[in-house]
Scaffold this motif. Structure first.
Motif, mmCIF file in Angstrom:
data_model
loop_
_atom_site.group_PDB
_atom_site.id
_atom_site.type_symbol
_atom_site.label_atom_id
_atom_site.label_comp_id
_atom_site.label_asym_id
_atom_site.label_seq_id
_atom_site.Cartn_x
_atom_site.Cartn_y
_atom_site.Cartn_z
ATOM 1 N N ARG A 293 0.791 -1.229 0.000
ATOM 2 C CA ARG A 293 0.000 0.000 0.000
ATOM 3 C C ARG A 293 0.824 1.281 0.000
ATOM 4 O O ARG A 293 0.304 2.334 -0.359
ATOM 5 N N TYR A 336 0.029 6.546 -0.570
ATOM 6 C CA TYR A 336 -0.565 5.467 0.227
ATOM 7 C C TYR A 336 -1.931 5.116 -0.351
ATOM 8 O O TYR A 336 -2.736 6.006 -0.666
ATOM 9 N N LEU A 338 -5.362 4.187 0.273
ATOM 10 C CA LEU A 338 -6.317 4.200 1.373
ATOM 11 C C LEU A 338 -7.325 3.066 1.246
ATOM 12 O O LEU A 338 -7.612 2.354 2.214
ATOM 13 N N SER A 343 -6.315 6.527 -3.500
ATOM 14 C CA SER A 343 -4.960 6.755 -3.000
ATOM 15 C C SER A 343 -4.773 8.224 -2.669
ATOM 16 O O SER A 343 -5.478 9.107 -3.177
ATOM 17 N N SER A 376 -4.836 13.512 -4.182
ATOM 18 C CA SER A 376 -5.639 12.312 -4.001
ATOM 19 C C SER A 376 -6.156 11.867 -5.360
ATOM 20 O O SER A 376 -6.402 12.700 -6.242
#
Length: 660
Positions: A293, A336, A338, A343, A376
């Motif tokens: 991740r 990362y 999520l 992400s 994001s």
């Protein structure tokens, strides 16, 4: 996290264009994190670059829609690029992922960067729409990425080399070499170098037509003071530590001594200006996946640039000055996952710039830049969304703190890509983005000209477009793709030079406001009539209406800004048959104006060039040989890209490459 907005990430469906068995180069897969690109980009890579009449990065960029190349003539002439009429300062140039900088004047001379070891040149409008990138990547109105060729070896292969010799018009001789070495199972290196020398002399036609149609002057002369001698060396190191990590490093050196041809005005044919450049930098990247991740990346760079400018023209005041730039850069990027389709990332850049000079009353400025980007991305089966916000905090100071300034800016961006059809052959994309560019050290602190109170230029971009591609798996293996974008850009607080009222005394002011409407269209068609024959056609067209709307009381209000044509485009045809390949390229630039007022006196006629190259490859003496013959400006067109900087007429080049 939703304060960031959702950013649009799109993945292009990869399809094989051949139904036969193919050898695929080694691919390193680093995790399954969502950091794909949303918007389509323009690419030139591999054999496309080698077939075109390109010697530097600047030459390659001529074939991208939405870009205008400003070429000041000849082998050694300065070459810069303008993206969608917003100016060279709004375009970021990245070499293997790390930005090339010039805090002194903000302009990268692309003629200094060779294509010898470049595997791919990519243009992104807006930005490279991936959330896993450096903070500075989020800050430009457009970006050009230069990707160095990384070595790939067969199982028992340990070394590979290539040597090229090129001779061309203007007494241009160029030698280059590339050596790739496998150092261990996980580490390899490459060393690339070149030297070149040219007199820079070429014939040109010098004429001027009065608005009433009569001829002011018309003569043929030889371009003077365009000579150049340069050397370049580049060393790259590549490593794969594990299946989930990799790193690379680069050391770069470039030195040149050249004449500056200058403008042809008032029957002055020879200038006394000369410039010596020394550009060096070292940089490195490291990337690691931690689990399934999380991915992290770190980059660092140190650069030193030295420019020695001298003007020994007897008709002007003598000038002999040295400028020294230093730059230190560090970046960390982290992404990362999520949820399965969602992400987020955070990136931080720290950059330090310093400029020294031996001029009178110099300010000796230093700049600290801190950039933080939050982003994001949401990726659904047919919809990709992406959003980001960039905080830029920049602080300048001079040696006596007389001009300390601080700037803070938030610049958001939103991207989207939609696939209406399940095959992903057709897509709709759009983006809205804000960006800004800081005034350069010359804008702020140049003696008797700089203005320390300048504000940054602010840009807003709105873009919408479509892309379609399809593969026909019949006997000819047809492949076609087509893309079109329309856009609207605005520039506020544009920085311009303004006369103070005294001769030779100017100052920099925030006066400009420009509205830009445009469209870019690109189409490609390729086929494979036989196993040994391929045909590729590429067309590009750009329309730009870039108007100065600064002040309605001025005579140039609502006029097209200087040197921006409304219509421009290019076409290339490449045919490969067995050991032979032929490439024809056509570049067109429409009428434009060299001054702020769109009047007949400032009007410049359209120009076009046709370049033709023929290439033959064969094997002998345990080596691979390639010979290339080029004819540039095939129809002997007389033209200026910049007024009074005449370009070469028909010219030739012969290149021989040996691969060991």
């Amino acid at each position: 996290m939703l304060v960031l907005g959702l950013l649009w990430v799109a993945t292009t469906l990869a399809q094989s264009r051949l139904d036969s068995v193919q050898h695929v180069k080694e691919v390193v897969v680093l995790g399954r994190l969502m950091h794909q690109e949303v918007l389509p980009a323009q690419h030139l890579k591999g054999e496309e670059l080698s077939r075109l009449s390109t010697h530097s990065v600047a030459d390659a960029l001529r074939y991208f829609s939405g870009l205008q190349l400003k070429d000041y003539g000849g082998v050694g002439g300065i070459k810069t690029v303008d993206i969608r009429s917003m100016g060279s300062h709004h375009l970021g140039i990245y070499y293997d992922g790390i930005e090339l900088g010039n805090a002194q004047n903000g302009i990268i001379d692309l003629g200094q960067y060779s294509l010898d070891n470049i595997e791919e040149v990519t243009l992104y409008n807006g930005q490279k729409s991936s959330i896993f990138q450096t903070a500075s990547d989020f800050g430009h109105a457009g970006s050009v990425y230069l990707h160095t060729h990384a070595p790939h070896f067969a199982p028992k292969e340990h070394a590979r080399g290539k040597v090229s010799v090129q001779y061309a018009s203007s007494d241009w001789l160029r030698l280059s070499g590339l050596w790739e070495q496998r150092l261990s199972e996980h580490i390899s290196s490459s060393f690339s170098s070149s030297i070149q020398a040219a007199s820079g002399k070429y014939k040109f036609r010098y004429r001027r037509i009065f608005p009433d149609g009569t001829t002011a002057y018309d003569t043929t002369a030889i371009r003077q003071n365009g000579d150049i001698q340069s050397a370049r060396a580049e060393w790259n190191l590549y490593g794969n530590t594990t299946a989930t990590g990799r790193w690379d490093g680069k050391a770069y050196f470039y030195a040149s001594d050249r004449g500056i041809p200058g403008a042809i005005v008032n029957n002055v044919w020879h200038r006394g200006e000369r410039q010596k450049d020394l550009n060096t930098f070292i940089q490195g990247r490291w990337q690691k996946n931690l689990g399934n991740r999380f991915s992290t990346r770190a980059m660092a760079k140190y650069a030193y640039y030295r420019t020695h400018y001298a003007n020994h023209d007897v008709t002007q005041l003598p000038v002999d000055n040295c400028y020294e730039q230093q730059e230190a850069y560090f970046s960390t990027s982290n992404v990362y996952e999520l949820l399965r389709h969602w992400s987020a990332s955070i990136s931080y850049d720290l950059r330090w710039n310093k400029l020294n000079a031996d001029t009178y009353r110099f300010a000796f400025p230093t700049r600290w830049s801190n950039l933080v980007a939050l982003a994001s991305a949401l990726e659904l089966p047919r919809v990709q969304l992406q959003g980001s916000v960039l905080l830029s905090a920049i602080r300048d100071k001079t040696h006596n703190n007389s001009h300390a300034t601080r700037q803070h800016r938030f610049t958001p961006a939103f991207f989207a890509n939609i696939y209406p059809l399940p095959t992903h052959e057709f897509s709709l994309h759009a983006f809205v983005k804000q960006s800004f560019r800081m005034p350069t050290f010359n804008d702020l602190y140049y003696t008797d000209m700089g203005n320390a109170d300048l504000l940054p230029e602010r840009a807003t971009q709105v873009d919408a477009g479509v892309k379609w591609e399809h593969l026909w798996t019949d006997r000819w293996q047809w492949h076609a793709e087509w893309a079109a974008d329309i856009y609207y850009n605005t520039i506020h607080d544009k920085i311009i030079a303004y006369p103070k009222g005294q001769q030779f005394r100017w100052t920099m002011l925030n006066l400009g406001r420009v509205h830009i409407k445009g469209a870019d269209v690109e189409g490609k068609v390729g086929c494979q009539p036989t196993k040994e024959t391929t045909v590729n056609l590429q067309l590009q067209y750009t329309f730009q209406l870039a108007r100065d709307v600064t002040d309605s009381r001025t005579p140039y209000y609502n006029c097209q800004i200087p040197y921006i044509p409304r219509h421009s485009g290019s076409a290339t045809v490449a045919i490969t048959c067995r050991q032979w390949s032929m490439n024809y390229s056509f570049i067109y630039t429409g009428e434009r104006y060299n001054g702020q007022e769109n009047i007949i006196y400032n009007h410049m006629e359209p120009w076009y060039t046709s370049d033709l190259s023929l290439q033959y490859s064969f094997k002998g003496l345990n080596a691979g040989w390639t010979t290339t013959l080029e004819v540039n400006n095939l129809f002997n067109q007389d033209y200026d890209v910049i007024l009074n900087y005449p370009m070469p007429k028909r010219n030739y080049a012969l290149k021989v490459t040996v691969e060991l």
